[in-house]
Motif scaffolding. Structure first.
Motif, short mmCIF file in Angstrom:
data_model
loop_
_atom_site.label_atom_id
_atom_site.label_comp_id
_atom_site.label_asym_id
_atom_site.label_seq_id
_atom_site.Cartn_x
_atom_site.Cartn_y
_atom_site.Cartn_z
N LEU A 172 39.11 5.94 52.13
CA LEU A 172 38.02 5.55 51.25
C LEU A 172 36.63 5.49 52.17
O LEU A 172 35.81 5.65 51.61
CB LEU A 172 38.27 3.88 50.74
CG LEU A 172 39.48 3.92 49.65
CD1 LEU A 172 39.90 2.59 49.44
CD2 LEU A 172 39.06 4.82 48.61
N VAL A 173 36.74 4.79 53.54
CA VAL A 173 35.35 5.02 54.19
C VAL A 173 34.82 6.28 54.43
O VAL A 173 33.66 6.67 54.09
CB VAL A 173 35.70 4.49 55.46
CG1 VAL A 173 34.54 4.55 56.53
CG2 VAL A 173 36.00 2.98 55.33
N GLY A 174 35.48 7.65 54.58
CA GLY A 174 35.49 8.97 54.62
C GLY A 174 34.75 9.24 53.12
O GLY A 174 33.72 10.01 53.38
N SER A 175 35.39 8.96 52.36
CA SER A 175 34.68 9.30 50.91
C SER A 175 33.43 8.74 50.59
O SER A 175 32.54 9.62 50.20
CB SER A 175 36.04 8.76 49.78
OG SER A 175 36.93 9.43 49.90
N PHE A 176 33.25 7.33 51.07
CA PHE A 176 31.89 6.86 50.87
C PHE A 176 30.85 7.79 51.84
O PHE A 176 29.61 7.78 51.40
CB PHE A 176 32.05 5.64 51.17
CG PHE A 176 32.22 5.02 49.84
CD1 PHE A 176 31.91 5.00 48.46
CD2 PHE A 176 33.70 4.15 50.03
CE1 PHE A 176 32.49 3.93 47.70
CE2 PHE A 176 34.13 3.35 48.85
CZ PHE A 176 33.47 3.40 47.82
N PHE A 177 31.04 7.98 53.05
CA PHE A 177 30.48 8.84 53.98
C PHE A 177 29.87 10.11 53.39
O PHE A 177 29.02 10.53 53.50
CB PHE A 177 31.17 9.08 55.33
CG PHE A 177 31.00 7.88 55.90
CD1 PHE A 177 30.33 6.69 55.83
CD2 PHE A 177 31.60 7.75 57.34
CE1 PHE A 177 30.35 5.50 56.75
CE2 PHE A 177 31.77 6.70 58.19
CZ PHE A 177 31.08 5.73 57.88
#
Length: 262
Positions: A172-177
């Protein structure tokens, strides 16, 4: 210079996001549950059941792990197959988006003219955005499946209540990045590709005219010419403003003659 810095920062943060997403596909413990660990004996027996996108595993307190690989492609649980498909689609879009973005960045010397590079960068940002949304959808689908089981009032015999594992949060963090990087790409070229019109409209009475900077063209085919009542110069003749100034010069002489008479 500012444009280049924003694009470089967008490239770094979007690439980091794709690395996070790519790592989650190979990581274990997408979901995990602990069984045992209760007191009451000299030896506390603990076991962990955990799963990822490719297998289900069991680990006991002696660190011995036994796994069962998922069956062939068309026999996998439907939601797991859906998560796989969404992540793979997102990674494919991200691959092409990274290429377009790298070629379209201002600091690179490939891609042709500036207008062409800006279009490539905008296309890359769209690919990043769609790929990031696809990844978020995959993680949310997996979370929804776990939450339905965890918060269910009653469960069938043998069904476990799993918890969310570390790869979900990392993904999820990677997707927001990825989405943030796409936004940074887009804001550097949006004004260049879609410039705002500088012409302004003004209304005088019942007529509408263009801004003088637009060459004096009206909404009709002619040019706007102000009325003479405002004292505007309209050729070689004298304007009404000059006549007013001449009257103001003769007024003090008449006033002085009247004072002398009195």
């Amino acid at each position: 210079m500012r444009k280049r810095l924003i694009q470089v920062f967008g490239f770094l943060i979007s690439t980091l996001g794709w690395l996070f997403v790519l790592c989650t596909m190979a990581m274990d413990f997408w979901r995990i549950v602990q069984i045992g660990g209760q007191g009451g004996s000299y030896i506390i027996k603990v076991a962990w059941y955990w799963s990822n996108l490719w297998k289900d595993c069991f680990t006991d307190s002696t660190a011995v792990t036994n796994c069962r690989d998922f069956p062939v492609l068309w026999s996998v649980t439907p939601y797991v197959q859906g998560v796989r498909g969404l992540l793979m689609c997102g990674l494919t879009l991200g691959f092409f988006g990274a290429i377009f973005s790298f070629v379209g960045m201002e600091c690179t010397y490939i891609g042709g003219a500036d207008k062409t590079k800006d279009k490539l960068l905008l296309a890359g940002s769209v690919f990043h955005l769609v790929g990031g949304i696809s990844d978020i959808a995959a993680y949310c689908l997996y979370i929804n499946r776990i939450a339905r089981t965890t918060f269910a009032a009653t469960l069938e015999r043998g069904v476990l209540r799993y918890d969310i594992g570390t790869p979900i949060f990392l993904g999820l963090v990677g997707s927001f990045f990825i989405i943030l990087g796409a936004i940074l790409y887009a804001i550097t070229v949006y004004r260049v590709i879609f410039p705002k019109s500088t012409a302004q409209m003004y209304a005088y009475g019942t007529r509408t005219y263009m801004d003088p900077r637009s060459g004096g063209r009206t909404l009709y085919t002619g040019y706007y010419r102000p009325s003479k009542q405002y004292g505007t110069y309209m050729g070689s003749g004298r304007s009404s403003s000059s006549r007013i100034s001449k009257l103001s010069q003769t007024t003090p002489e008449k006033m002085s003659e009247r004072d002398a008479f009195v």
